[in-house]
Design a protein around this motif. Structure first.
Motif, PDB file in Angstrom:
ATOM      1  N   ILE A  47       0.969  -1.240  -0.161  1.00  0.00           N
ATOM      2  CA  ILE A  47      -0.054  -0.236  -0.117  1.00  0.00           C
ATOM      3  C   ILE A  47       0.971   1.120  -0.060  1.00  0.00           C
ATOM      4  O   ILE A  47       0.763   2.126  -0.742  1.00  0.00           O
ATOM      5  N   ARG A  48       1.925   1.182   0.823  1.00  0.00           N
ATOM      6  CA  ARG A  48       2.843   2.497   0.803  1.00  0.00           C
ATOM      7  C   ARG A  48       3.397   2.616  -0.651  1.00  0.00           C
ATOM      8  O   ARG A  48       3.401   3.818  -0.991  1.00  0.00           O
ATOM      9  N   GLU A  49       3.804   1.531  -1.082  1.00  0.00           N
ATOM     10  CA  GLU A  49       4.406   1.494  -2.409  1.00  0.00           C
ATOM     11  C   GLU A  49       3.509   2.264  -3.476  1.00  0.00           C
ATOM     12  O   GLU A  49       3.812   3.030  -4.194  1.00  0.00           O
ATOM     13  N   LEU A  50       2.412   1.609  -3.462  1.00  0.00           N
ATOM     14  CA  LEU A  50       1.580   1.940  -4.393  1.00  0.00           C
ATOM     15  C   LEU A  50       0.869   3.315  -4.369  1.00  0.00           C
ATOM     16  O   LEU A  50       0.812   3.899  -5.244  1.00  0.00           O
ATOM     17  N   SER A  51       0.568   3.654  -3.266  1.00  0.00           N
ATOM     18  CA  SER A  51      -0.002   5.008  -2.974  1.00  0.00           C
ATOM     19  C   SER A  51       1.035   5.901  -3.483  1.00  0.00           C
ATOM     20  O   SER A  51       0.680   7.166  -4.043  1.00  0.00           O
ATOM     21  N   GLY A  52       2.309   5.761  -3.225  1.00  0.00           N
ATOM     22  CA  GLY A  52       3.572   6.597  -3.579  1.00  0.00           C
ATOM     23  C   GLY A  52       3.376   6.731  -5.053  1.00  0.00           C
ATOM     24  O   GLY A  52       3.398   7.774  -5.635  1.00  0.00           O
ATOM     25  N   VAL A  53       3.251   5.628  -5.766  1.00  0.00           N
ATOM     26  CA  VAL A  53       3.237   5.677  -7.119  1.00  0.00           C
ATOM     27  C   VAL A  53       2.002   6.269  -7.851  1.00  0.00           C
ATOM     28  O   VAL A  53       1.843   7.195  -8.699  1.00  0.00           O
ATOM     29  N   ILE A  54       0.760   6.082  -7.268  1.00  0.00           N
ATOM     30  CA  ILE A  54      -0.499   6.390  -7.804  1.00  0.00           C
ATOM     31  C   ILE A  54      -0.735   7.809  -7.624  1.00  0.00           C
ATOM     32  O   ILE A  54      -1.314   8.550  -8.577  1.00  0.00           O
ATOM     33  N   LEU A  55      -0.647   8.110  -6.497  1.00  0.00           N
ATOM     34  CA  LEU A  55      -1.079   9.415  -6.047  1.00  0.00           C
ATOM     35  C   LEU A  55      -0.650  10.483  -6.593  1.00  0.00           C
ATOM     36  O   LEU A  55      -0.770  11.712  -6.661  1.00  0.00           O
ATOM     37  N   THR A  56       0.670  10.372  -7.036  1.00  0.00           N
ATOM     38  CA  THR A  56       1.679  11.381  -7.508  1.00  0.00           C
ATOM     39  C   THR A  56       1.534  11.468  -9.066  1.00  0.00           C
ATOM     40  O   THR A  56       1.874  12.320  -9.640  1.00  0.00           O
ATOM     41  N   ARG A  57       0.701  10.658  -9.508  1.00  0.00           N
ATOM     42  CA  ARG A  57       0.528  10.713 -11.160  1.00  0.00           C
ATOM     43  C   ARG A  57      -0.437  11.534 -11.381  1.00  0.00           C
ATOM     44  O   ARG A  57      -1.754  11.876 -10.845  1.00  0.00           O
ATOM     45  N   GLY A  58      -0.351  12.606 -12.504  1.00  0.00           N
ATOM     46  CA  GLY A  58      -1.161  13.513 -12.926  1.00  0.00           C
ATOM     47  C   GLY A  58      -2.338  13.058 -13.752  1.00  0.00           C
ATOM     48  O   GLY A  58      -2.504  12.044 -13.524  1.00  0.00           O
ATOM     49  N   PRO A  59      -3.257  13.930 -13.698  1.00  0.00           N
ATOM     50  CA  PRO A  59      -4.561  13.684 -14.060  1.00  0.00           C
ATOM     51  C   PRO A  59      -4.777  13.080 -15.661  1.00  0.00           C
ATOM     52  O   PRO A  59      -5.701  12.511 -15.957  1.00  0.00           O
ATOM     53  N   LYS A  60      -3.845  13.592 -16.306  1.00  0.00           N
ATOM     54  CA  LYS A  60      -3.785  13.189 -17.814  1.00  0.00           C
ATOM     55  C   LYS A  60      -3.290  12.106 -18.208  1.00  0.00           C
ATOM     56  O   LYS A  60      -3.142  11.796 -19.436  1.00  0.00           O
ATOM     57  N   LEU A  61      -2.831  11.321 -17.148  1.00  0.00           N
ATOM     58  CA  LEU A  61      -1.994  10.174 -17.628  1.00  0.00           C
ATOM     59  C   LEU A  61      -2.789   9.110 -17.647  1.00  0.00           C
ATOM     60  O   LEU A  61      -3.865   9.055 -17.293  1.00  0.00           O
ATOM     61  N   CYS A  62      -2.221   7.840 -18.138  1.00  0.00           N
ATOM     62  CA  CYS A  62      -2.807   6.643 -18.330  1.00  0.00           C
ATOM     63  C   CYS A  62      -3.385   6.130 -17.126  1.00  0.00           C
ATOM     64  O   CYS A  62      -2.501   6.270 -16.190  1.00  0.00           O
ATOM     65  N   ASN A  63      -4.239   5.094 -16.865  1.00  0.00           N
ATOM     66  CA  ASN A  63      -4.724   4.619 -15.827  1.00  0.00           C
ATOM     67  C   ASN A  63      -3.888   3.297 -15.135  1.00  0.00           C
ATOM     68  O   ASN A  63      -4.497   2.397 -14.379  1.00  0.00           O
ATOM     69  N   PHE A  64      -2.837   3.108 -16.067  1.00  0.00           N
ATOM     70  CA  PHE A  64      -2.309   1.796 -15.775  1.00  0.00           C
ATOM     71  C   PHE A  64      -1.035   2.022 -15.120  1.00  0.00           C
ATOM     72  O   PHE A  64      -0.164   2.880 -15.522  1.00  0.00           O
ATOM     73  N   VAL A  65      -0.482   1.235 -14.337  1.00  0.00           N
ATOM     74  CA  VAL A  65       1.118   1.144 -13.784  1.00  0.00           C
ATOM     75  C   VAL A  65       1.454  -0.157 -13.755  1.00  0.00           C
ATOM     76  O   VAL A  65       1.005  -1.094 -13.196  1.00  0.00           O
ATOM     77  N   GLU A  66       2.822  -0.245 -14.252  1.00  0.00           N
ATOM     78  CA  GLU A  66       3.531  -1.456 -14.234  1.00  0.00           C
ATOM     79  C   GLU A  66       4.089  -1.711 -12.894  1.00  0.00           C
ATOM     80  O   GLU A  66       4.683  -0.762 -12.604  1.00  0.00           O
ATOM     81  N   TRP A  67       3.940  -2.757 -12.129  1.00  0.00           N
ATOM     82  CA  TRP A  67       4.525  -2.917 -10.955  1.00  0.00           C
ATOM     83  C   TRP A  67       4.617  -4.222 -10.517  1.00  0.00           C
ATOM     84  O   TRP A  67       3.928  -5.229 -10.276  1.00  0.00           O
ATOM     85  N   ARG A  68       5.976  -4.509 -10.240  1.00  0.00           N
ATOM     86  CA  ARG A  68       6.563  -5.922  -9.844  1.00  0.00           C
ATOM     87  C   ARG A  68       5.780  -6.800 -10.594  1.00  0.00           C
ATOM     88  O   ARG A  68       5.428  -7.997 -10.263  1.00  0.00           O
ATOM     89  N   GLY A  69       5.865  -6.655 -12.014  1.00  0.00           N
ATOM     90  CA  GLY A  69       5.564  -8.046 -12.811  1.00  0.00           C
ATOM     91  C   GLY A  69       4.085  -7.813 -13.033  1.00  0.00           C
ATOM     92  O   GLY A  69       3.561  -8.756 -13.779  1.00  0.00           O
ATOM     93  N   LEU A  70       3.355  -7.280 -12.156  1.00  0.00           N
ATOM     94  CA  LEU A  70       1.794  -7.009 -12.351  1.00  0.00           C
ATOM     95  C   LEU A  70       1.482  -5.837 -12.772  1.00  0.00           C
ATOM     96  O   LEU A  70       2.382  -4.888 -13.118  1.00  0.00           O
ATOM     97  N   LYS A  71       0.307  -5.675 -12.880  1.00  0.00           N
ATOM     98  CA  LYS A  71      -0.281  -4.284 -13.516  1.00  0.00           C
ATOM     99  C   LYS A  71      -1.273  -3.893 -12.351  1.00  0.00           C
ATOM    100  O   LYS A  71      -2.106  -4.544 -11.921  1.00  0.00           O
TER     101      LYS A  71
END
Lengths: 966, 161
Positions: free
Chosen positions: B32-56
């Motif tokens: 949760i810590r890792e992902l909220s760091g990644v996701i919350l910092t993403r801007g509004p106009k970016l795509c909704n997918f994040v590659e993460w540890r071999g998963l999405k």
């Protein structure tokens, strides 16, 4: 006991109170508040009143899922809650369990009974709770115990229960593969409904199952095909497509049938998710269908043109799947791809970077890299390193396949290391060294680049580049003969800022400095010799070197006279000229000599510089540094007498010393210039062991002799350490030590003897960084020649596997890149599939193909509770099985049906193996029957038992699958 | 397969976590810590997918809440976006224009809703109506049970046991 319970019940804080309470706290007091609440919960949860208990549990679950408070201590209380007759308590209990239980929860076995009770409950919602819970926490034991209950629920009259039961089946199969026997038929039957939640659930299950082991589900292809054509539910269609992606590679006939409906969906549907799934299916599995690919590419183009970043990303992703086989798709969308490199979304940038690299070829590589490096300079550190990383990995693919102009590439590497954000030091290090070893022609440029890197003091401050600098240092030392100015290199290697380097890299610097020193002194001697022999007048003009020149001349004469008297010496002096002619440095030495002839003073300066820098290091705490510093200093002491002040030296000693010094320098230099190409990892194995080689005997001898000497571990560079210690002695006390060493090194000489006899089986030690290694051991007159021969042999050996694939058909011929045909790529270890999956797929295969052998044979297995059920189930044998049954039916003479069937199966297996050539048509069946009849008497019983005992992961034979689709 | 579902507020507060694959408590908070760091910092106009540890990880922001689902590499991202939307619509229908506070105070109900939509990491019900009906039926069961439990006579019976 009653009163506290009553108090608790009346004044207990509810979930809302806790949530409000937490929200009102400052972040600093939150922890205190929570811990107070936990205390409260601990008290309340022990209450006998289930209402109080469940409320406490609910609060705890809240804290656990939101604030990650440990709740494993409350496991038992959760179980108490689910055993409550009240639905609300049950619900809270189940929520707590599914949130917090894991396989390792000790009390998990206790819920088995309660789950069974709830699964059988008349209240459908209690059943659903139990199913949800099982799907979340199912362990092997739970799944085994409850498989039959779940199976019953799969035929429940309530759609909502049936659907959940099917969802649970996934967990069941995963944990307890034997459940397949019970549930699989039901599962397959469920596929047959029309569009309903059931089909959706079943398809979901098959989608997951087929991801692990697609082959087992091939027989179901017609069902899936029907769903693909009929279903209107996009989510179901997506899952079915996923299944087909897995199945298509296994059955080539599938593709032909599938392409049309898939393209149909792609054209008609408005749902982007389905369109994308169709695209992905086509580009991964149906690449040979031109029209489908074209359609997919057109759809991708549409995606790319959209403003939606999601579609853009997915479009790029789809192209990158196509790229390896259909580069045209990338090239068609080149504009978008390049444009996306500067997209604000890092994911899109990354995806487009991959595509740009996929487009890179021999012709456009330079241009591409130029553009990318410029992008790297502009972009943020992360993406910058992504770019650099992908350039590096693309360029080194298949032993630098795409690179024609290595000079350019090496300078690109140099340029990349200077990009401020570069963190790729390690990769660049590897490539610099790799290229240096493989590509001869690029070495001069390589040395130039390495020099530039070494001289730049700014780079020493960046820890990410230290590895890279060590490569640069190694290159400079190894290929110093290509250097324009070795003295400059030496200064770079010994600059004060090198103290910033970690010790392991400093040692590389020192070693390289030593190599350069040897090179300089050696060329100085060469030069002098030339002068004495050709134009002695010229040399006599230089006052200070006069006497030493004369001395060299004398020495040479003397060593000629010594011929025969000391075989080793004479050998050396014979070798002397030959090395000069053939040595690697020969070609470039003149250029260096012309540029700047090495003066006596410059050598003295070099020596002084080295002594100045290295003397303090001989007291270094780091063993490695200290060792090297001492070695070099010792050597310098030997050499310095030659250069210090020739006039003062005693006449008597002069000649002898002169010879020794020049000879030592010669030897060490020979060692350093010895070319050692890359050797295949498997080269050693390919050497046949000759008969006369008795490895064991000799080794025991050695052990007796070298008792005290610690032999290095096999696999490391062997047999160097005995010399190592000696070398230090030698270099410190020069001449005497050499003579003394002869008697004192009996063990060493034995080793050398052995080495001489079986030269080929020793790793060539010339390249070792230990200088004294190159000093020929005592009593070994022909050692150096032998060594050369051996290296040649090795080269020959390696040559067998050396391939230089590319023909130089370019304007600028591509230099030869030494490659090894194997051992380059890491050996691909075929990963063994997990046992579980095997069991699962085996079981499914059995069921699907109506193979009851295992069922029959495993009846004796006590752990198999469901065997009795199976007997009944054997009646509704699959349609697929009927054909086989018919075949069996023609054989009347058999004792009992089950053993008959098993025998037949066993023979069938054998049959299909034996008559591989006649797979097709009915002839196969007849053949098989005859064959099986023959064999049956001998093998029948035995066979069936063997089948049962053998692991069941026998790959199903393709002929088992009839033309489902045709 | 959906590996886990997370609801994270814009401030990084966790609102719901559901794990369909085994993660230990420690891993959970790390994820949760890792992902909220990644996701919350993403801007509004970016795509909704994040590659993460071999998963999405597929995420979508609704008002102040980020709905995140972690899926396998070859799962369909757009489908998962639709599932997220499906979930949000059902929540919306259930709570009547749902807001973050609803989920905070009815955290368990959010779980129950989710349990009707997903099972074992797979979508189980694509009909909003059905889910609403099932949830309502269960709610009424819980209510009756509660009424019984909290009736005075029950408390007295409990106390004098």
């Amino acid at each position: 006991m009653a009163s506290p319970s009553l108090m608790d019940t009346l004044f207990q804080r509810g979930l809302d109170d806790i949530i409000k309470g937490v929200r009102h706290q400052q972040s600093s007091t939150e922890c205190i508040f929570i811990s107070r609440v936990i205390e409260e919960i601990r008290r309340e949860i022990k209450s006998t009143d289930l209402q109080t208990k469940s409320t406490a549990l609910q609060k705890l679950t809240y804290l656990n899922s939101i604030h990650f408070i440990d709740m494993s201590w409350a496991s038992f209380h959760a179980i108490e809650c689910i055993s409550s007759p009240t639905f609300s308590h049950k619900k809270i209990g189940y929520l707590a369990i599914s949130q917090s239980f894991s396989e390792s929860t000790p009390v998990i076995l206790l819920i088995s009974n309660q789950l069974r009770k709830d699964l059988k409950s008349g209240n459908e919602f209690e059943v659903s709770l139990a199913l949800d819970c099982l799907s979340r926490i199912g362990t092997v034991d739970l799944c085994r115990d409850l498989a039959s209950e779940v199976f019953i629920l799969m035929s429940s009259s309530k759609v909502f229960i049936r659907k959940k039961a099917i969802g649970v089946v996934l967990k069941l199969f995963e944990k307890y593969p034997d459940a397949v026997r019970v549930c699989f038929k039901k599962l397959v039957e469920s596929l047959e409904g029309s569009d309903s939640p059931i089909v959706s659930a079943v398809v979901g299950v098959f989608c997951e199952l087929s991801a692990k082991d697609p082959r087992s589900y091939l027989p179901l292809a017609p069902e899936f095909y029907r769903i693909l054509v009929d279903s209107k539910n996009n989510w179901v269609l997506i899952k079915v497509l996923k299944i087909f992606v897995k199945l298509a590679p296994l059955e080539p006939r599938l593709a032909k049938r599938l392409v049309e409906p898939i393209c149909d969906h792609m054209r008609k549907t408005g749902a982007k998710s389905l369109v994308f799934e169709c695209i992905r299916t086509v580009v991964t599995s149906f690449t040979e269908y031109e029209s489908a690919m074209k359609l997919a590419a057109a759809k991708i183009r549409e995606f790319l043109m959209e403003d939606d970043p999601n579609l853009k990303y997915l479009g790029l992703h789809a192209i990158s799947i196509m790229a390896p086989k259909h580069l045209w798709a990338v090239l068609e969308n080149k504009d978008v791809v390049i444009q996306s490199l500067s997209d604000e979304d890092p994911n899109i940038k990354l995806e487009s970077l991959r595509l740009v690299m996929a487009m890179a070829s021999e012709s456009n590589l330079m241009e591409t890299c130029r553009v990318l490096v410029n992008y790297a300079l502009k972009s943020d550190p992360d993406f910058c390193n992504e770019i650099l990383g992908s350039i590096l990995s693309t360029c080194c693919q298949n032993v630098y396949e795409v690179i024609i102009d290595f000079d350019w590439y090496v300078s690109l590497l140099g340029e990349m290391s200077r990009i401020p954000n570069c963190k790729k030091g390690e990769e660049i290090e590897n490539q610099l060294i790799d290229i240096g070893m493989r590509v001869k022609d690029v070495r001069p440029e390589l040395v130039r680049i390495a020099r530039d890197l070494l001289i730049d003091p700014a780079l020493l401050g960046n820890p990410f580049l230290h590895r890279l600098l060590s490569a640069a240092a190694w290159v400079c030392g190894e290929y110093v003969e290509f250097s324009r100015n070795p003295v400059e290199l030496m200064e770079a290697l010994l600059q004060p800022r090198t103290s910033l380097l970690p010790s392991s890299i400093r040692t590389v610097y020192m070693q390289s400095a030593f190599k350069i020193l040897i090179f300089c002194i050696h060329s100085y001697f060469l030069q002098k010799e030339d002068m004495t022999s050709e134009v002695s007048d010229l040399s006599s003009k230089r006052e200070c070197s006069e006497s030493s020149d004369l001395a060299t001349g004398k020495a040479l004469v003397q060593s000629d006279q010594d011929e025969g008297f000391n075989p080793r010496e004479s050998n050396q002096s014979y070798e002397y000229p030959s090395v000069v002619d053939t040595g690697d440095g020969q070609s470039s030495t003149p250029t260096f000599m012309e540029k700047k002839s090495l003066m006596h003073e410059s050598i003295v300066n070099l020596l002084n510089l080295m002594e100045l820098v290295l003397s303090p290091l001989s007291g270094s705490l780091d063993v490695e540094i200290q060792e090297r510093a001492c070695n070099v200093l010792g050597f310098m002491e030997l050499v310095q007498q030659e250069f210090s002040n020739p006039l003062i030296r005693k006449e008597a000693n002069l000649d002898r010393e002169e010879v020794i010094v020049s000879r030592v320098v010669e030897w060490v230099h020979d060692g350093f210039t010895e070319e050692l190409g890359p050797v295949s990892v498997t080269a050693q194995d390919r050497v046949p062991i000759p008969d006369e080689l008795v490895l064991k005997e000799n080794l025991t001898d050695l052990e007796a002799i070298c008792g005290g000497v610690e032999l290095p571990a096999p696999g490391s560079f062997s047999l160097t350490s005995p010399y190592y210690g000696e070398s230090a002695v030698f270099s410190v006390s020069n001449l005497q030590a050499e003579e003394d060493s002869e008697p004192s090194t009996e063990s060493t000489s034995l080793l050398t003897e052995h080495r001489k006899r079986h030269e080929l089986y020793y790793l060539p030690s010339e390249k070792n960084k230990i200088p004294a290694n190159d000093y020929p051991p005592a009593n070994d007159p022909s050692s150096s020649i032998n060594t050369n021969d051996a290296t040649e042999d090795l080269v020959k050996l390696a040559d067998q596997s050396l391939v230089s694939k590319r023909k130089p058909n370019h304007a600028k011929p591509r230099p030869v890149v030494v490659k090894l045909e194997e051992g380059e790529a890491a050996p691909v270890v075929s990963k063994k599939p997990e046992l579980k999956d095997d069991l699962l797929s085996g079981a499914i295969h059995d069921i699907l193909l109506g193979n009851e052998v295992k069922a029959a044979s495993s009846q004796g297995n006590p752990s198999d509770k469901s065997s009795s059920k199976r007997k009944g189930k054997a009646k509704h044998v699959d349609l697929l099985d009927s054909k086989e049954n018919l075949a069996v039916g023609e054989q009347p003479n058999h004792e009992n049906p089950s053993s008959r069937r098993s025998k037949h199966r066993g023979d069938g297996k054998q049959k299909s193996k034996k008559s591989k050539g006649k797979k097709n048509g009915d002839g196969r069946e007849d053949d098989g029957e005859k064959e099986s009849q023959k064999i049956r008497d001998h093998h029948g019983r035995h066979k069936s038992r063997q089948r049962a005992d053998a692991p069941i992961n026998v790959v199903p034979q393709t002929p088992d699958i009839p033309d489902y689709l045709l | 397969m959906i590996q886990f579902v997370l609801l994270i507020s814009r401030q990084g507060k966790v609102r719901l976590t559901k794990w369909y694959s085994p993660y230990t408590q420690k891993e959970r908070s790390k994820v949760i810590r890792e992902l909220s760091g990644v996701i919350l910092t993403r801007g509004p106009k970016l795509c909704n997918f994040v590659e993460w540890r071999g998963l999405k990880v597929v995420y979508k922001r609704y008002a102040s809440l980020y709905f995140c689902m972690c899926i396998d590499q070859d799962d369909n991202e757009l489908e998962v976006l639709e599932i997220i939307h499906h979930f949000v619509e059902i929540l919306d229908r259930y709570f009547g224009s749902v807001c973050e506070l609803d989920l905070i105070f009815n955290f368990h109900k959010a779980y129950y809703v989710l349990d009707e939509i997903l099972i074992a990491g797979e979508l189980q019900e694509s009909s909003k109506k059905t889910v609403a009906r099932l949830i309502a039926a269960q709610d009424s069961l819980v209510e009756t049970a509660k009424e019984q439990a909290s009736s005075i006579s029950n408390i007295i019976a409990q106390a004098t046991k």
